[in-house]
Design a protein around this motif. Structure first.
Motif, PDB file in Angstrom:
ATOM      1  N   ASP A 257       0.694  -1.293   0.087  1.00 54.07           N
ATOM      2  CA  ASP A 257       0.004  -0.161  -0.152  1.00 54.07           C
ATOM      3  C   ASP A 257       0.849   1.178   0.041  1.00 54.07           C
ATOM      4  N   ASN A 258       0.996   1.877  -1.247  1.00 51.41           N
ATOM      5  CA  ASN A 258       1.798   3.151  -1.102  1.00 51.41           C
ATOM      6  C   ASN A 258       1.569   4.106  -0.362  1.00 51.41           C
ATOM      7  N   ARG A 259       0.302   4.251   0.232  1.00 48.55           N
ATOM      8  CA  ARG A 259      -0.290   5.375   1.014  1.00 48.55           C
ATOM      9  C   ARG A 259      -0.161   4.969   2.594  1.00 48.55           C
ATOM     10  N   ARG A 260       0.303   3.858   2.806  1.00 48.39           N
ATOM     11  CA  ARG A 260       0.710   3.568   4.238  1.00 48.39           C
ATOM     12  C   ARG A 260       2.105   2.831   4.317  1.00 48.39           C
ATOM     13  N   ILE A 261       2.774   2.018   3.457  1.00 44.88           N
ATOM     14  CA  ILE A 261       4.119   1.630   3.685  1.00 44.88           C
ATOM     15  C   ILE A 261       4.966   2.496   2.947  1.00 44.88           C
ATOM     16  N   LEU A 262       5.835   2.915   3.620  1.00 49.09           N
ATOM     17  CA  LEU A 262       7.079   3.730   3.159  1.00 49.09           C
ATOM     18  C   LEU A 262       8.121   2.694   2.774  1.00 49.09           C
ATOM     19  N   HIS A 263       8.553   2.925   1.727  1.00 46.67           N
ATOM     20  CA  HIS A 263       9.910   2.188   1.087  1.00 46.67           C
ATOM     21  C   HIS A 263      11.004   2.844   0.906  1.00 46.67           C
ATOM     22  N   ALA A 264      12.126   2.177   1.127  1.00 48.36           N
ATOM     23  CA  ALA A 264      13.508   2.667   1.240  1.00 48.36           C
ATOM     24  C   ALA A 264      14.473   1.833   0.532  1.00 48.36           C
ATOM     25  N   ARG A 265      15.677   2.066   0.452  1.00 44.14           N
ATOM     26  CA  ARG A 265      16.905   1.195  -0.202  1.00 44.14           C
ATOM     27  C   ARG A 265      17.939   1.438   0.539  1.00 44.14           C
ATOM     28  N   LYS A 266      18.653   0.403   0.673  1.00 49.68           N
ATOM     29  CA  LYS A 266      20.206   0.549   1.102  1.00 49.68           C
ATOM     30  C   LYS A 266      20.897   0.793  -0.189  1.00 49.68           C
ATOM     31  N   SER A 267      21.906   1.442  -0.229  1.00 49.56           N
ATOM     32  CA  SER A 267      23.032   1.711  -1.101  1.00 49.56           C
ATOM     33  C   SER A 267      23.499   0.242  -1.735  1.00 49.56           C
ATOM     34  N   PHE A 268      23.881   0.519  -3.123  1.00 49.48           N
ATOM     35  CA  PHE A 268      24.431  -0.921  -3.701  1.00 49.48           C
ATOM     36  C   PHE A 268      25.696  -0.468  -4.483  1.00 49.48           C
ATOM     37  N   ASP A 269      26.357  -1.565  -4.993  1.00 46.94           N
ATOM     38  CA  ASP A 269      27.577  -1.177  -5.764  1.00 46.94           C
ATOM     39  C   ASP A 269      27.315  -1.936  -7.131  1.00 46.94           C
ATOM     40  N   PRO A 270      27.042  -0.773  -8.200  1.00 43.37           N
ATOM     41  CA  PRO A 270      26.657  -1.432  -9.590  1.00 43.37           C
ATOM     42  C   PRO A 270      27.968  -2.083 -10.076  1.00 43.37           C
ATOM     43  N   ALA A 271      29.167  -1.920  -9.746  1.00 46.81           N
ATOM     44  CA  ALA A 271      30.051  -2.636 -10.190  1.00 46.81           C
ATOM     45  C   ALA A 271      30.339  -4.236  -9.889  1.00 46.81           C
ATOM     46  N   THR A 272      29.645  -4.534  -8.821  1.00 42.77           N
ATOM     47  CA  THR A 272      29.342  -6.026  -8.461  1.00 42.77           C
ATOM     48  C   THR A 272      28.245  -6.929  -9.278  1.00 42.77           C
ATOM     49  N   GLY A 273      27.473  -6.092 -10.066  1.00 45.78           N
ATOM     50  CA  GLY A 273      26.525  -6.949 -10.668  1.00 45.78           C
ATOM     51  C   GLY A 273      25.537  -6.177 -11.028  1.00 45.78           C
ATOM     52  N   ARG A 274      24.280  -6.481 -11.865  1.00 41.67           N
ATOM     53  CA  ARG A 274      23.070  -6.009 -12.173  1.00 41.67           C
ATOM     54  C   ARG A 274      22.037  -5.885 -10.930  1.00 41.67           C
ATOM     55  N   ARG A 275      21.433  -4.802 -11.021  1.00 41.74           N
ATOM     56  CA  ARG A 275      20.297  -4.709 -10.044  1.00 41.74           C
ATOM     57  C   ARG A 275      19.017  -3.909 -10.883  1.00 41.74           C
ATOM     58  N   HIS A 276      17.919  -4.749 -11.326  1.00 43.62           N
ATOM     59  CA  HIS A 276      17.155  -4.252 -11.938  1.00 43.62           C
ATOM     60  C   HIS A 276      15.723  -4.746 -11.347  1.00 43.62           C
ATOM     61  N   LEU A 277      14.857  -3.785 -11.184  1.00 41.73           N
ATOM     62  CA  LEU A 277      13.464  -3.960 -10.726  1.00 41.73           C
ATOM     63  C   LEU A 277      12.582  -3.306 -11.930  1.00 41.73           C
ATOM     64  N   GLN A 278      11.348  -3.936 -11.974  1.00 41.14           N
ATOM     65  CA  GLN A 278      10.314  -3.030 -12.700  1.00 41.14           C
ATOM     66  C   GLN A 278       9.177  -2.912 -11.685  1.00 41.14           C
ATOM     67  N   GLY A 279       8.466  -1.597 -12.150  1.00 42.76           N
ATOM     68  CA  GLY A 279       7.297  -1.473 -11.000  1.00 42.76           C
ATOM     69  C   GLY A 279       6.228  -0.938 -11.750  1.00 42.76           C
ATOM     70  N   THR A 280       4.928  -1.012 -11.301  1.00 43.58           N
ATOM     71  CA  THR A 280       3.836  -0.194 -11.744  1.00 43.58           C
ATOM     72  C   THR A 280       2.948   0.102 -10.485  1.00 43.58           C
ATOM     73  N   TYR A 281       1.452   0.584 -10.705  1.00 41.71           N
ATOM     74  CA  TYR A 281       0.746   0.792  -9.797  1.00 41.71           C
ATOM     75  C   TYR A 281      -0.788   0.478 -10.089  1.00 41.71           C
ATOM     76  N   VAL A 282      -1.514   0.285  -9.052  1.00 41.61           N
ATOM     77  CA  VAL A 282      -2.906  -0.053  -9.264  1.00 41.61           C
ATOM     78  C   VAL A 282      -3.462   0.804  -8.109  1.00 41.61           C
ATOM     79  N   ASP A 283      -4.637   1.287  -8.315  1.00 51.13           N
ATOM     80  CA  ASP A 283      -5.628   2.026  -7.160  1.00 51.13           C
ATOM     81  C   ASP A 283      -6.131   1.318  -6.163  1.00 51.13           C
ATOM     82  N   ARG A 284      -6.118   1.799  -5.192  1.00 48.02           N
ATOM     83  CA  ARG A 284      -6.787   1.000  -3.855  1.00 48.02           C
ATOM     84  C   ARG A 284      -8.328   0.574  -4.186  1.00 48.02           C
TER      85      ARG A 284
END
Length: 309
Positions: A257-284
């Protein structure tokens, strides 16, 4: 039923009467607020089963309603998988981002999300009148070192703040701040409190994204107390007590729930490999609509079984 005017008579199907009576009011379970001690990783489901079985999809959607977050594992680590899952719930909520957006580290990044830097706890698109209800993030590659996902139950933080810092809590429910996104041909902005209450005083939305927040324009005596209140809330989101921290694996999909759960991310090192996420949204409302649809289909099937017994 015979009406007083001209003796007109009407016939009503009992099922229709029941559907519109108080007996058929919304049957949503009570929300459960959590800290990291209560929930140290997202409630998890088998992804391929969710894609095929409506009853398992219902349990996912119910979990998102109750806890604000769920995880699917074992999905194909392929592009547009997140779009296929979103279609199981309802129409994709189109925004000024791409319909399905890619979270990758880019040299010409126009957002912190597209870097390898740490991200503070936030919600997406606070600059709109109604931000998207559900957000989905699907992991295609998780080879880079670091980049753990961080989730915070904004409702739990808010309720603890209401209890421990009532004056600051009251400020965040009343003072309107401006969230703004001005780039190219876009100029989105919306004035809103950080904490939005429902009709019974319960938390209904958390509106927080520091990198999209404009400076506060308010009377001088209100400015200091408003920044102090915001600092308390932000400080609480950094406490380990509230932060669920977990790594993504290729094929994982997290829906929250985008309007309840706050999301964050720790830093990463792109030299050590790929990191790829895909995202999208749907309404409540599409989330709740699909829950009702599956539940109504289940009730109809159960009634037919009872008639045949």
């Amino acid at each position: 039923m015979t009406w007083s005017h001209a003796g007109h008579s009407s016939l009503f199907n009992p099922g229709w009467l029941f559907a519109h009576s108080g007996l058929a009011e919304e049957r949503l379970p009570e929300r459960v607020l959590w800290s990291a001690a209560d929930l140290d990783e997202p409630p998890t489901f088998d992804g391929p089963t969710v894609m095929e079985d409506d009853e398992v999809l219902y349990r996912v959607l119910e979990t998102v309603w109750v806890s604000g977050i769920a995880r699917l594992r074992g999905l194909p680590a392929e592009p547009n998988t997140v779009e296929a899952f979103a279609a199981r719930i309802g129409p994709i909520r189109e925004t000024h981002f791409e319909r399905v957006f890619n979270v990758l580290s880019r040299p010409d990044a126009d957002s912190n999300a597209y870097t390898s830097d740490e991200l503070a706890a936030h919600m997406d698109i606070p600059t709109r009148e109604t931000p998207p209800g559900l957000q989905m993030l699907h992991c295609i590659a998780a080879e880079a070192k670091g980049g753990e996902s961080v989730m915070v139950d904004g409702f739990r933080v808010g309720e603890d703040m209401r209890r421990m810092h009532p004056d600051a809590f009251a400020n965040l429910t009343a003072m309107k701040w401006t969230y703004a996104n001005r780039a190219g041909d876009l100029d989105y902005r919306w004035d809103t409190p950080h904490l939005i209450l429902g009709e019974n005083g319960e938390l209904a939305d958390v509106r927080l994204a520091s990198f999209s927040r404009a400076p506060l324009i308010a009377d001088l005596e209100k400015t200091g107390e408003s920044y102090r209140a915001l600092r308390i809330f932000l400080g609480m989101t950094y406490m380990d007590h509230y932060r669920m921290i977990f790594p993504f694996a290729a094929g994982d999909l997290v829906v929250f729930d985008n309007r309840r759960i706050l999301h964050a991310r720790k830093s990463f090192d792109p030299a050590t490999g790929r990191r790829h996420l895909q995202g999208t949204y749907v309404d409540r409302d599409d989330h709740l609509s699909m829950m009702r649809t599956i539940r109504r289909r289940r009730d109809r099937q159960q009634a037919m079984k009872e008639e045949m017994a």
